[in-house]
Design an enzyme around this catalytic site. Sequence first.
Site, mmCIF file in Angstrom:
data_model
loop_
_atom_site.group_PDB
_atom_site.id
_atom_site.type_symbol
_atom_site.label_atom_id
_atom_site.label_comp_id
_atom_site.label_asym_id
_atom_site.label_seq_id
_atom_site.Cartn_x
_atom_site.Cartn_y
_atom_site.Cartn_z
ATOM 1 N N LYS A 43 -5.261 -12.120 8.168
ATOM 2 C CA LYS A 43 -6.660 -11.682 8.022
ATOM 3 C C LYS A 43 -7.077 -11.797 6.567
ATOM 4 O O LYS A 43 -6.592 -11.069 5.710
ATOM 5 C CB LYS A 43 -6.845 -10.232 8.478
ATOM 6 C CG LYS A 43 -8.338 -9.922 8.611
ATOM 7 C CD LYS A 43 -8.680 -8.463 8.579
ATOM 8 C CE LYS A 43 -9.123 -7.966 7.236
ATOM 9 N NZ LYS A 43 -10.267 -8.647 6.636
ATOM 10 N N GLY A 73 -3.786 -5.478 -1.489
ATOM 11 C CA GLY A 73 -5.125 -4.896 -1.579
ATOM 12 C C GLY A 73 -5.040 -3.572 -2.302
ATOM 13 O O GLY A 73 -4.114 -3.337 -3.091
ATOM 14 N N SER A 74 -5.969 -2.689 -2.012
ATOM 15 C CA SER A 74 -6.020 -1.428 -2.750
ATOM 16 C C SER A 74 -4.921 -0.474 -2.269
ATOM 17 O O SER A 74 -4.422 -0.596 -1.138
ATOM 18 C CB SER A 74 -7.390 -0.781 -2.556
ATOM 19 O OG SER A 74 -7.565 -0.496 -1.189
ATOM 20 N N THR A 75 -4.614 0.485 -3.114
ATOM 21 C CA THR A 75 -3.597 1.479 -2.763
ATOM 22 C C THR A 75 -4.041 2.293 -1.543
ATOM 23 O O THR A 75 -3.234 2.574 -0.644
ATOM 24 C CB THR A 75 -3.318 2.377 -3.984
ATOM 25 O OG1 THR A 75 -2.731 1.538 -4.988
ATOM 26 C CG2 THR A 75 -2.375 3.515 -3.676
ATOM 27 N N THR A 84 -5.900 1.378 1.002
ATOM 28 C CA THR A 84 -5.708 0.631 2.255
ATOM 29 C C THR A 84 -4.216 0.440 2.533
ATOM 30 O O THR A 84 -3.783 0.496 3.684
ATOM 31 C CB THR A 84 -6.447 -0.722 2.204
ATOM 32 O OG1 THR A 84 -7.785 -0.493 1.781
ATOM 33 C CG2 THR A 84 -6.462 -1.401 3.550
ATOM 34 N N GLY A 85 -3.416 0.228 1.491
ATOM 35 C CA GLY A 85 -1.963 0.107 1.675
ATOM 36 C C GLY A 85 -1.403 1.339 2.379
ATOM 37 O O GLY A 85 -0.563 1.237 3.287
ATOM 38 N N GLU A 124 1.491 -4.483 -1.374
ATOM 39 C CA GLU A 124 1.312 -4.822 -2.800
ATOM 40 C C GLU A 124 -0.052 -4.280 -3.151
ATOM 41 O O GLU A 124 -1.053 -4.753 -2.607
ATOM 42 C CB GLU A 124 1.273 -6.341 -2.990
ATOM 43 C CG GLU A 124 2.528 -7.079 -2.641
ATOM 44 C CD GLU A 124 3.548 -7.005 -3.743
ATOM 45 O OE1 GLU A 124 3.229 -6.514 -4.840
ATOM 46 O OE2 GLU A 124 4.680 -7.422 -3.483
ATOM 47 N N CYS A 178 -5.068 -7.632 -10.014
ATOM 48 C CA CYS A 178 -4.336 -6.382 -9.781
ATOM 49 C C CYS A 178 -3.499 -5.980 -10.982
ATOM 50 O O CYS A 178 -3.348 -4.816 -11.287
ATOM 51 C CB CYS A 178 -3.452 -6.540 -8.557
ATOM 52 S SG CYS A 178 -2.435 -8.005 -8.656
ATOM 53 N N GLU A 202 -8.392 2.497 -11.582
ATOM 54 C CA GLU A 202 -8.471 1.034 -11.558
ATOM 55 C C GLU A 202 -9.946 0.643 -11.431
ATOM 56 O O GLU A 202 -10.604 1.021 -10.457
ATOM 57 C CB GLU A 202 -7.685 0.486 -10.359
ATOM 58 C CG GLU A 202 -7.655 -1.023 -10.340
ATOM 59 C CD GLU A 202 -6.926 -1.595 -9.117
ATOM 60 O OE1 GLU A 202 -7.095 -1.054 -8.011
ATOM 61 O OE2 GLU A 202 -6.213 -2.590 -9.287
HETATM 62 P P1 NAD Z 1 -9.013 -3.653 0.034
HETATM 63 O O1 NAD Z 1 -7.841 -2.755 0.163
HETATM 64 O O2 NAD Z 1 -10.357 -3.080 0.202
HETATM 65 O O3 NAD Z 1 -8.915 -4.860 1.078
HETATM 66 C C1 NAD Z 1 -7.764 -5.641 1.199
HETATM 67 C C2 NAD Z 1 -7.670 -6.141 2.622
HETATM 68 O O4 NAD Z 1 -7.517 -5.021 3.486
HETATM 69 C C3 NAD Z 1 -8.924 -6.888 3.090
HETATM 70 O O5 NAD Z 1 -8.541 -7.963 3.917
HETATM 71 C C4 NAD Z 1 -9.661 -5.839 3.886
HETATM 72 O O6 NAD Z 1 -10.495 -6.375 4.890
HETATM 73 C C5 NAD Z 1 -8.519 -5.058 4.492
HETATM 74 N N1 NAD Z 1 -8.907 -3.678 4.831
HETATM 75 C C6 NAD Z 1 -9.819 -2.899 4.193
HETATM 76 N N2 NAD Z 1 -9.926 -1.709 4.801
HETATM 77 C C7 NAD Z 1 -9.067 -1.728 5.855
HETATM 78 C C8 NAD Z 1 -8.717 -0.787 6.872
HETATM 79 N N3 NAD Z 1 -9.296 0.417 6.951
HETATM 80 N N4 NAD Z 1 -7.776 -1.137 7.776
HETATM 81 C C9 NAD Z 1 -7.188 -2.355 7.712
HETATM 82 N N5 NAD Z 1 -7.495 -3.289 6.802
HETATM 83 C C10 NAD Z 1 -8.412 -2.979 5.875
HETATM 84 O O7 NAD Z 1 -8.853 -4.379 -1.378
HETATM 85 P P2 NAD Z 1 -9.821 -5.462 -2.037
HETATM 86 O O8 NAD Z 1 -11.035 -4.753 -2.525
HETATM 87 O O9 NAD Z 1 -9.997 -6.626 -1.140
HETATM 88 O O10 NAD Z 1 -8.941 -5.955 -3.257
HETATM 89 C C11 NAD Z 1 -8.854 -5.241 -4.437
HETATM 90 C C12 NAD Z 1 -7.573 -4.432 -4.505
HETATM 91 O O11 NAD Z 1 -6.456 -5.272 -4.251
HETATM 92 C C13 NAD Z 1 -7.331 -3.842 -5.872
HETATM 93 O O12 NAD Z 1 -6.913 -2.510 -5.740
HETATM 94 C C14 NAD Z 1 -6.209 -4.697 -6.441
HETATM 95 O O13 NAD Z 1 -5.431 -4.071 -7.411
HETATM 96 C C15 NAD Z 1 -5.443 -5.025 -5.223
HETATM 97 N N6 NAD Z 1 -4.600 -6.221 -5.427
HETATM 98 C C16 NAD Z 1 -3.244 -6.061 -5.534
HETATM 99 C C17 NAD Z 1 -2.424 -7.162 -5.771
HETATM 100 C C18 NAD Z 1 -0.922 -7.020 -5.882
HETATM 101 O O14 NAD Z 1 -0.223 -8.018 -5.792
HETATM 102 N N7 NAD Z 1 -0.387 -5.832 -6.078
HETATM 103 C C19 NAD Z 1 -2.995 -8.430 -5.895
HETATM 104 C C20 NAD Z 1 -4.390 -8.557 -5.787
HETATM 105 C C21 NAD Z 1 -5.178 -7.433 -5.541
#
Ligand code: NAD
Length: 495
Positions: free
Chosen positions: A192, A245-247, A249-250, A268, A302, A398
């Site tokens: 996704k 993605g974000s912490t 959502t992780g 991550e 990130c 962040e």
């Molecule tokens: P995000 O967490 O909002 O979204 C990431 C993914 O998760 C997207 O595909 C999104 O559609 C999905 N998502 C969002 N909400 C969800 C939910 N409730 N249930 C399931 N899936 C969901 O993050 P973002 O805004 O796309 O990216 C920015 C973040 O990503 C920053 O915090 C950044 O630090 C982090 N990031 C981390 C790394 C790493 O390797 N550690 C690399 C790049 C970005």
Amino acid sequence: MSSPSTQQDWLELKNTLVYQDKAWIDGQYHTAAGGKTYTVTNPATGEVIVNMAACQEADVDLAVACAKRTFEAGTWSMASPAHRKEVLKNLAALIRQHTDELALLESLNMGKPVADAVSIDIPGSAACIEWYAEAIDKIYGDVAPTDSNNIATITREPVGVVGAVVPWNFPLDIAVWKLAPALVTGNSVVLKPAEESPHTVLKLAELAKEAGLPDGVLNIVTGVGAVTGQALGLHYDVDCLVFTGSTATGKRFLKYSAESNMKQVWPETGGKSPNLIFADCDLDKAVAGAINGIFFNQGEVCSANSRILVDNKIKAEFVEAFVKAAEKLVLGDPLDPQTQVGAIIDTAQVERMLAAIERAKEQGAKLVLGGKTDASKRFLYPTIFDQVTSSMDVAIEEIFGPVAAILGFDSEEEAIDIANNSIYGLAASVWSNDLSRVYRVSRRLRAGTVSVNTVDALDFSTPFGGYKQSGFGRDLSLYALDKFTQLKTTWIKLS
Ligand code: NAD
């Protein structure tokens, strides 16, 4: 046609592009259940690019069933490493052939300078796939040291169906960091992309088919996080979920796993990486590194070095040179090859960043550069705060944008304390010409990667990932294979 080299060339190429607006399941384009869509816009202009398929639970079910079926059929999962290597090398070559189109899609989806997409994102994706393809037929299993009446082998097997959920800041690269090791080890994948940036991975899926990947091994479900992402996270037939993605959502994905089938989850996540600049460093290089560390990709990185910790002995000199260098960065149309700072992903993020800037001012940080947008309110000028302290929000949260916070320190001990004073631990940088110091300090920094006399050191051969709430598990390198394989013991009792 020769490669575009001017803004006009890119605009002409843009006029010829065909934008996909559907998901990709079982080797073909797929309309979401009920014809549901959401809007994908160009962050630099606000233009609507497409109304994209918004996959629902039923679409995710279909994609997962397809991935499971292909995995069990064995066409890919049981194929020889040599065959998988050949297909993935074909894919790397096709990516290179389509560099311009992919780079343009990447820029139009997320606002990054097209010049960076051409020179970094697209070749990086091809090289990553090739690296794993080259590795896979050189990996051996083990034979355990049993007595001579028994033989026990330890082999790596693919996990099964891998769900991959990725962000918008490096849409193709980060997807490939998951896909390459997942596919090369024989898994089937449902990916996704972030809602903002689906186009390069859809093109990748088309190219993978052309390269010889069997239908159904790679599926792309486009859609919004709370629907499509959640359905994948909660699915009982997804065996492993890799996430960037974000912490926040992780953490959701960890919960989804607990609420469903205890699938492996590898998050991550975010960062607030410190960049430690000691008085004994080469200051010009440290300034150039710090610029790249926070302003590359509009700071939407990130591991961005958003906290710059400078020895008070050289801080005034550093700030002056850093501001001067940041002033020279060219902000503008991402399709202009001269542009170094592109558009912010969307206007809501711009508003969030402006609010963080206002809060920093209220809390006593000194704004020494930027802090404002262009007239369209889609671009944020490189922003620098001096006189920041660890308790200010600008040093804690962040921001994920081009905003640097400078903090002073008087001793090595104090620098390490400030650096480690964060819930995150993704990366750190250290600038010093004293070898003993860099080694001593690096050992004590709680971060997955410490870059010395450089920033954001990264290569396919080295693992990338976080300590603390920056997540766990590692992307890249052979260590990433641990996420996509499980160990099988086969014990043979000899008669
Ligand atoms: P995000 O967490 O909002 O979204 C990431 C993914 O998760 C997207 O595909 C999104 O559609 C999905 N998502 C969002 N909400 C969800 C939910 N409730 N249930 C399931 N899936 C969901 O993050 P973002 O805004 O796309 O990216 C920015 C973040 O990503 C920053 O915090 C950044 O630090 C982090 N990031 C981390 C790394 C790493 O390797 N550690 C690399 C790049 C970005």
